[in-house]
Motif scaffolding. Structure first.
Motif, PDB file in Angstrom:
ATOM      1  N   ASP A  52     -12.838 -14.115 -13.026  1.00  0.00           N
ATOM      2  CA  ASP A  52     -11.821 -15.111 -13.375  1.00  0.00           C
ATOM      3  C   ASP A  52     -10.512 -14.876 -12.629  1.00  0.00           C
ATOM      4  O   ASP A  52      -9.750 -15.819 -12.388  1.00  0.00           O
ATOM      5  N   HIS A  53     -10.264 -13.618 -12.286  1.00  0.00           N
ATOM      6  CA  HIS A  53      -8.974 -13.276 -11.669  1.00  0.00           C
ATOM      7  C   HIS A  53      -9.162 -12.409 -10.424  1.00  0.00           C
ATOM      8  O   HIS A  53      -8.754 -11.241 -10.400  1.00  0.00           O
ATOM      9  N   PRO A  54      -9.758 -12.963  -9.379  1.00  0.00           N
ATOM     10  CA  PRO A  54      -9.915 -12.187  -8.144  1.00  0.00           C
ATOM     11  C   PRO A  54      -8.572 -11.795  -7.527  1.00  0.00           C
ATOM     12  O   PRO A  54      -8.490 -10.820  -6.781  1.00  0.00           O
ATOM     13  N   GLU A  55      -7.520 -12.529  -7.882  1.00  0.00           N
ATOM     14  CA  GLU A  55      -6.192 -12.252  -7.333  1.00  0.00           C
ATOM     15  C   GLU A  55      -5.647 -10.897  -7.751  1.00  0.00           C
ATOM     16  O   GLU A  55      -4.716 -10.360  -7.121  1.00  0.00           O
ATOM     17  N   ASN A  78      -2.404  -5.493  -7.060  1.00  0.00           N
ATOM     18  CA  ASN A  78      -2.323  -4.117  -7.544  1.00  0.00           C
ATOM     19  C   ASN A  78      -3.020  -3.191  -6.551  1.00  0.00           C
ATOM     20  O   ASN A  78      -4.245  -3.216  -6.424  1.00  0.00           O
ATOM     21  N   ALA A  79      -2.242  -2.388  -5.840  1.00  0.00           N
ATOM     22  CA  ALA A  79      -2.803  -1.539  -4.787  1.00  0.00           C
ATOM     23  C   ALA A  79      -3.735  -0.473  -5.356  1.00  0.00           C
ATOM     24  O   ALA A  79      -4.731  -0.123  -4.728  1.00  0.00           O
ATOM     25  N   THR A  80      -3.419   0.047  -6.533  1.00  0.00           N
ATOM     26  CA  THR A  80      -4.294   1.048  -7.144  1.00  0.00           C
ATOM     27  C   THR A  80      -5.662   0.449  -7.439  1.00  0.00           C
ATOM     28  O   THR A  80      -6.698   1.054  -7.158  1.00  0.00           O
ATOM     29  N   LEU A  81      -5.675  -0.760  -7.987  1.00  0.00           N
ATOM     30  CA  LEU A  81      -6.942  -1.431  -8.271  1.00  0.00           C
ATOM     31  C   LEU A  81      -7.699  -1.733  -6.973  1.00  0.00           C
ATOM     32  O   LEU A  81      -8.928  -1.608  -6.917  1.00  0.00           O
ATOM     33  N   ALA A  82      -6.975  -2.107  -5.931  1.00  0.00           N
ATOM     34  CA  ALA A  82      -7.605  -2.399  -4.640  1.00  0.00           C
ATOM     35  C   ALA A  82      -8.264  -1.150  -4.065  1.00  0.00           C
ATOM     36  O   ALA A  82      -9.402  -1.193  -3.562  1.00  0.00           O
ATOM     37  N   PHE A  83      -7.576  -0.008  -4.123  1.00  0.00           N
ATOM     38  CA  PHE A  83      -8.173   1.247  -3.673  1.00  0.00           C
ATOM     39  C   PHE A  83      -9.342   1.654  -4.577  1.00  0.00           C
ATOM     40  O   PHE A  83     -10.369   2.144  -4.111  1.00  0.00           O
ATOM     41  N   TRP A  99       0.824  -1.202   0.000  1.00  0.00           N
ATOM     42  CA  TRP A  99       0.000   0.000   0.000  1.00  0.00           C
ATOM     43  C   TRP A  99       0.860   1.254   0.000  1.00  0.00           C
ATOM     44  O   TRP A  99       1.829   1.347   0.751  1.00  0.00           O
ATOM     45  N   ASP A 100       0.485   2.258  -0.803  1.00  0.00           N
ATOM     46  CA  ASP A 100       1.191   3.535  -0.750  1.00  0.00           C
ATOM     47  C   ASP A 100       0.267   4.693  -1.146  1.00  0.00           C
ATOM     48  O   ASP A 100      -0.831   4.494  -1.661  1.00  0.00           O
ATOM     49  N   TYR A 101       0.739   5.882  -0.863  1.00  0.00           N
ATOM     50  CA  TYR A 101      -0.032   7.102  -1.126  1.00  0.00           C
ATOM     51  C   TYR A 101      -0.335   7.261  -2.608  1.00  0.00           C
ATOM     52  O   TYR A 101      -1.450   7.614  -2.992  1.00  0.00           O
ATOM     53  N   ARG A 102       0.648   7.023  -3.432  1.00  0.00           N
ATOM     54  CA  ARG A 102       0.473   7.209  -4.871  1.00  0.00           C
ATOM     55  C   ARG A 102      -0.668   6.352  -5.400  1.00  0.00           C
ATOM     56  O   ARG A 102      -1.494   6.817  -6.194  1.00  0.00           O
ATOM     57  N   SER A 103      -0.748   5.113  -4.959  1.00  0.00           N
ATOM     58  CA  SER A 103      -1.819   4.219  -5.419  1.00  0.00           C
ATOM     59  C   SER A 103      -3.187   4.767  -5.028  1.00  0.00           C
ATOM     60  O   SER A 103      -4.146   4.690  -5.809  1.00  0.00           O
ATOM     61  N   PHE A 104      -3.277   5.323  -3.823  1.00  0.00           N
ATOM     62  CA  PHE A 104      -4.552   5.895  -3.377  1.00  0.00           C
ATOM     63  C   PHE A 104      -4.942   7.093  -4.226  1.00  0.00           C
ATOM     64  O   PHE A 104      -6.100   7.206  -4.677  1.00  0.00           O
ATOM     65  N   ILE A 105      -4.010   7.997  -4.482  1.00  0.00           N
ATOM     66  CA  ILE A 105      -4.327   9.205  -5.244  1.00  0.00           C
ATOM     67  C   ILE A 105      -4.704   8.863  -6.682  1.00  0.00           C
ATOM     68  O   ILE A 105      -5.657   9.412  -7.252  1.00  0.00           O
ATOM     69  N   ALA A 118      -8.879  -3.060   0.033  1.00  0.00           N
ATOM     70  CA  ALA A 118      -8.894  -2.018   1.056  1.00  0.00           C
ATOM     71  C   ALA A 118     -10.196  -2.030   1.859  1.00  0.00           C
ATOM     72  O   ALA A 118     -10.198  -1.789   3.061  1.00  0.00           O
ATOM     73  N   LEU A 119     -11.312  -2.255   1.180  1.00  0.00           N
ATOM     74  CA  LEU A 119     -12.572  -2.635   1.829  1.00  0.00           C
ATOM     75  C   LEU A 119     -12.819  -4.042   1.327  1.00  0.00           C
ATOM     76  O   LEU A 119     -13.357  -4.220   0.230  1.00  0.00           O
ATOM     77  N   PRO A 120     -12.389  -5.044   2.075  1.00  0.00           N
ATOM     78  CA  PRO A 120     -12.280  -6.401   1.523  1.00  0.00           C
ATOM     79  C   PRO A 120     -13.523  -6.893   0.797  1.00  0.00           C
ATOM     80  O   PRO A 120     -14.655  -6.728   1.256  1.00  0.00           O
ATOM     81  N   ILE A 121     -13.290  -7.477  -0.370  1.00  0.00           N
ATOM     82  CA  ILE A 121     -14.342  -8.052  -1.204  1.00  0.00           C
ATOM     83  C   ILE A 121     -14.410  -9.544  -0.914  1.00  0.00           C
ATOM     84  O   ILE A 121     -13.379 -10.229  -0.925  1.00  0.00           O
TER      85      ILE A 121
END
Length: 317
Positions: free
Chosen positions: A199-202, A207-212, A86-92, A177-180
């Motif tokens: 097909d690809h929940p992984e 990818n932290a950006t995708l998670a955020f 996790w990092d700030y850049r991914s969140f922004i 980040a809000l677990p699915i």
């Protein structure tokens, strides 16, 4: 493939804006025009697309790297479970998709900061490994996880076999980040983000950006069309009906918990899981310099007595 192109797009965006996010960019020119009598703006990569919300501060204007580090100070500790993820850049970068529709850009600076604190309060609580007498206190351990560590099941619900059929070998345990959880939630989230998460929940834990992005989508999107989103009830876009009032659902942080968790958290009195989420929100308000006194009255903070929008037999996880 669509999902591959989307992921590549996220990586390209990350590369383009990396220096801007880390160092700040005072040279971004705000473009302004009037459409049907309404002022709309474009602020480049972070708030793009001619929106009234882009005329306000962007998130990186008031929430910067050092503040993210303060909120999640223990996430890269040796005992954490998602070190370096996790990092700030991914969140922004993730937020830039939703800033033009009001995420962190609704209202004045105070409301904007409160919304980011509220959203991240949920995130911090749901990804925390701060228990008991953890070093730094239990509220300092948000973003310790990016996935469920010991899944008890594969979370495949055959009821949705025609709409969101489980992919052989795929595991739909909690990620993000809000677990699915569950195939139907991965399917719906993937449809919205144009990424093949069924097909690809992984992808969410890779990818932290995708998670955020998935978490912000959940925050901004009603569970049902007839209901408000967490964003709507927090920033004041939602006006309770008579039935909402009878169900003790009022605008504010408490009702965001109702929308996101239903009767897992709400309508059960003053329970610890609910209070823990509230504590993260208040703690983050303090760290951001807003102050917990800005969180509002107790009735707006809690959902202890609220009737859930969606009872557990129909609610999504």
């Amino acid at each position: 493939m669509v999902e591959r192109s989307v992921l590549i797009g996220l990586l390209v965006t990350a590369a383009i804006v990396a220096a801007v996010v880390v160092e700040g960019d005072s040279s971004v020119k705000i473009l302004v025009k009037t459409v049907k009598g309404k002022k709309v703006c474009d602020q480049g990569w972070e708030c793009k697309g001619w929106s009234e919300f882009c005329c306000n501060l962007t998130i990186s204007d008031y929430f910067q790297t050092y503040q993210f580090e303060n909120l999640f100070s223990k996430r890269n500790s040796p005992v954490a479970h998602a070190v370096g993820f996790w990092d700030y850049r991914s969140f922004i970068i993730a937020s830039s998709i939703y800033q033009p529709v009001g995420f962190g850009t609704t209202g004045g600076k105070l409301m904007q900061m409160k919304e980011v604190a509220a959203f991240l309060g949920h995130v911090g609580c749901k990804t925390s490994c701060g228990y008991g007498v953890s070093t730094g206190g239990p509220l300092a351990w948000g973003l310790c996880y990016n996935k469920e560590m010991s899944p008890s099941q594969s979370y495949c619900d055959d009821y949705y076999k025609y709409t969101y059929p489980c992919t052989p070998g795929a595991e739909y345990y909690g990620r993000g980040a809000l677990p699915i959880f569950w195939n139907y939630n991965y399917g719906a989230t993937g449809e919205a983000l144009k990424v093949n998460l069924l097909d690809h929940p992984e992808y969410i834990e890779q990818n932290a950006t995708l998670a955020f992005q998935a978490a912000i989508w959940r925050w901004m999107t009603p569970v049902k069309k007839s209901q408000p989103s967490a964003h709507d009830v927090f920033v004041g876009n939602w006006k309770p009906t008579k039935n909402d009032t009878l169900a003790k659902r009022v605008p504010g942080f408490g009702t965001t918990m109702n929308i996101l968790y239903g009767d897992q958290i709400c309508g059960q009195g003053d329970i610890d899981p609910m209070n823990n989420i509230i504590s993260h929100y208040q703690y983050y308000l303090d760290l951001l310099g807003v102050g917990r006194e800005q969180a509002g009255a107790h009735e707006n903070l809690t959902c202890a007595e609220q009737v859930p929008f969606n009872p557990s037999y129909t609610a999504t996880s």
